[in-house]
Enzyme design. Structure first.
Site, PDB file in Angstrom:
ATOM      1  N   HIS A   1       4.382   2.205   4.787  1.00  0.00           N
ATOM      2  CA  HIS A   1       3.201   2.653   5.539  1.00  0.00           C
ATOM      3  C   HIS A   1       2.375   1.418   5.910  1.00  0.00           C
ATOM      4  CE1 HIS A   1       3.055   6.939   6.077  1.00  0.00           C
ATOM      5  NE2 HIS A   1       3.479   7.142   4.852  1.00  0.00           N
TER       6      HIS A   1
ATOM      7  N   ASP B   1      -0.684   6.868   6.080  1.00  0.00           N
ATOM      8  CA  ASP B   1      -0.901   7.554   4.805  1.00  0.00           C
ATOM      9  C   ASP B   1      -2.383   7.786   4.552  1.00  0.00           C
ATOM     10  OD1 ASP B   1      -1.116   4.761   4.666  1.00  0.00           O
ATOM     11  OD2 ASP B   1      -0.577   4.681   2.543  1.00  0.00           O
TER      12      ASP B   1
ATOM     13  N   TYR C   1       4.017   5.256  25.998  1.00  0.00           N
ATOM     14  CA  TYR C   1       2.773   6.018  25.941  1.00  0.00           C
ATOM     15  C   TYR C   1       1.834   5.657  27.085  1.00  0.00           C
ATOM     16  CZ  TYR C   1       4.256   6.911  21.105  1.00  0.00           C
ATOM     17  OH  TYR C   1       4.958   7.281  19.990  1.00  0.00           O
TER      18      TYR C   1
ATOM     19  N   GLU D   1      -9.346   0.886   0.152  1.00  0.00           N
ATOM     20  CA  GLU D   1      -9.481   2.323  -0.073  1.00  0.00           C
ATOM     21  C   GLU D   1     -10.939   2.763  -0.191  1.00  0.00           C
ATOM     22  OE1 GLU D   1      -5.258   3.424  -2.254  1.00  0.00           O
ATOM     23  OE2 GLU D   1      -6.951   2.772  -3.507  1.00  0.00           O
TER      24      GLU D   1
END
Length: 400
Positions: free
Chosen positions: A103, A108, A303, A380
């Site tokens: 990841h 995630d 894209y 985090e």
């Protein structure tokens, strides 16, 4: 506006669950459109919530609907789920357990933050006049996952009130932790892949005059493409053309019959996109003809440009200020030349994407490993801010 302080406090109080889910997903990354373990983790998290959940038929997508206390419009929140084919080298104690998969783009964290926002919004159903759609999509990393979900009816999952607004976050170490970085208009580029095969006549390397050598022509095309960009493309509507792969030949004394080039085209408007694709093809064929070669040109459409609705981007800035303070709401002066399949959603409904800063405190912004690096580490501590941003964007869009 609703006082956002309790919402942020609730996100911080729930941080352990958010971080736990993020780390579980980080250990078991999956690539592409089919992510069975990741889908199972999302479904497990949603099982305890009052959501109407459905899964995709062509991919392992998850769509969940939260109905508010009164009818109203439908607002969509998105988190992408897929990882990248990289060997993780971070040394984290929750590093990937899957060889060659990581990841590395923070998806995630997106899933964990969106699930956390779903918990907060379920607790606040009485404050919602309308529906929230939670979009958990596979295949963002070049696999067009959002397009598959749209084809399966994503925007009409609430038939009586189709999706009328949308928001997504993308985590990044390029910005300071707990900052929300956004701009109106083009946010990320369109991306197209081109392939060029030059066909000539091979022979002995000692007698190039009796061959049609595709190797110097390939080199000339690389240089000509750079001149084309700097001399034929308006700097105020820019483009990037990069040749990332060249191959030809098998040994030192043989002139090959063919050479091959491939690369990427990045643009920030539909008109510039079409113009540059045509110019790359023209350069390839023109150089080939000058060398008495034939050029085969192929464009693989990627894209579209990711374009933030101006009003939606202003709302993001307002909510970020309300939640995190004025210093945390940061206008982006320039778009990024990376690409995103969130662009497919923004072509259909007004909405926005913002970048959530998550540079670890022991690293320097701008110097830390970035998204798509096998060394990237996200702070985090930023996750509660992301949870609260998701939730507050929905609450503001659907307030009675």
């Amino acid at each position: 506006m609703t006082d956002a302080a309790p919402l942020l406090a609730a996100a911080r109080a729930d941080a352990d669950r958010t971080v736990d889910l993020r780390r579980r997903l980080h250990r078991r990354p999956e690539v592409g459109l089919h992510l069975p373990e990741t889908q199972a983790a999302v479904l497990e998290a949603f099982a305890e919530l009052p959501l109407e959940v459905r899964t995709g038929t062509t991919t392992t997508s998850v769509v969940a609907v939260l109905r508010g206390s009164t009818p109203g419009p439908t607002y969509l929140l998105r988190g992408d789920m897929d990882a990248l084919p990289l060997q993780e080298d971070t040394g984290l104690d929750f590093a990937s357990e899957v060889d060659g998969v990581m990841h590395a783009c923070g998806h995630d964290t997106h899933v964990a933050m969106l699930v956390g926002a779903a918990r907060l919004l379920c607790e606040r159903r009485d404050e919602l006049a309308g529906q929230v759609v939670f979009m958990l999509q596979p295949g963002e990393e070049g696999h067009h996952g959002a397009r598959f979900m749209l084809e399966e009816g994503l925007l009409d999952v609430v038939p009586e009130a189709p999706v009328s607004g949308a928001f997504a976050l993308h985590i990044s170490t390029a910005f300071e932790t707990d900052t929300v970085n956004v701009r109106p208009g083009p946010l990320m580029a369109a991306a197209d892949h081109f392939r060029i095969t030059l066909r000539g006549a091979g022979g002995h390397a000692s007698t190039p005059w009796v061959t049609a050598d595709p190797v110097p022509a390939a080199a000339e095309i690389v240089l000509a493409l750079q001149s084309m960009v700097t001399r034929r493309v308006d700097v105020f509507d820019p483009a990037v053309v990069t040749v990332g792969h060249i191959s030809a030949g098998t040994t030192n004394n043989v002139i090959p019959a063919t050479s091959f080039l491939e690369g990427t085209i990045r643009t920030l408007s539909a008109s510039r996109r079409a113009d540059v694709v045509a110019r790359v093809e023209r350069v390839a064929r023109g150089v080939a003809e000058a060398h008495e070669l034939v050029a085969d040109f192929e464009r693989v459409e990627g894209y579209p440009v990711t374009v933030n609705d101006a009003e939606a981007a202003a709302q993001v800035s307002s909510v970020a200020t309300e939640l995190l303070g004025a210093a945390a709401s940061v206008p982006m002066p320039d778009p990024l030349m990376g690409a995103e399949d969130w662009s497919y959603v923004l072509e259909r409904v007004p909405g926005a994407m913002a970048f959530l800063g998550a540079c670890p405190p022991d690293l320097v912004v701008g110097e830390s490993p970035g998204n798509h690096s096998n060394l990237v580490v996200f702070d985090e501590a930023a996750l509660p801010a992301g949870v609260a941003m998701y939730a507050q964007m929905a609450l503001q869009a659907l307030r009675p």
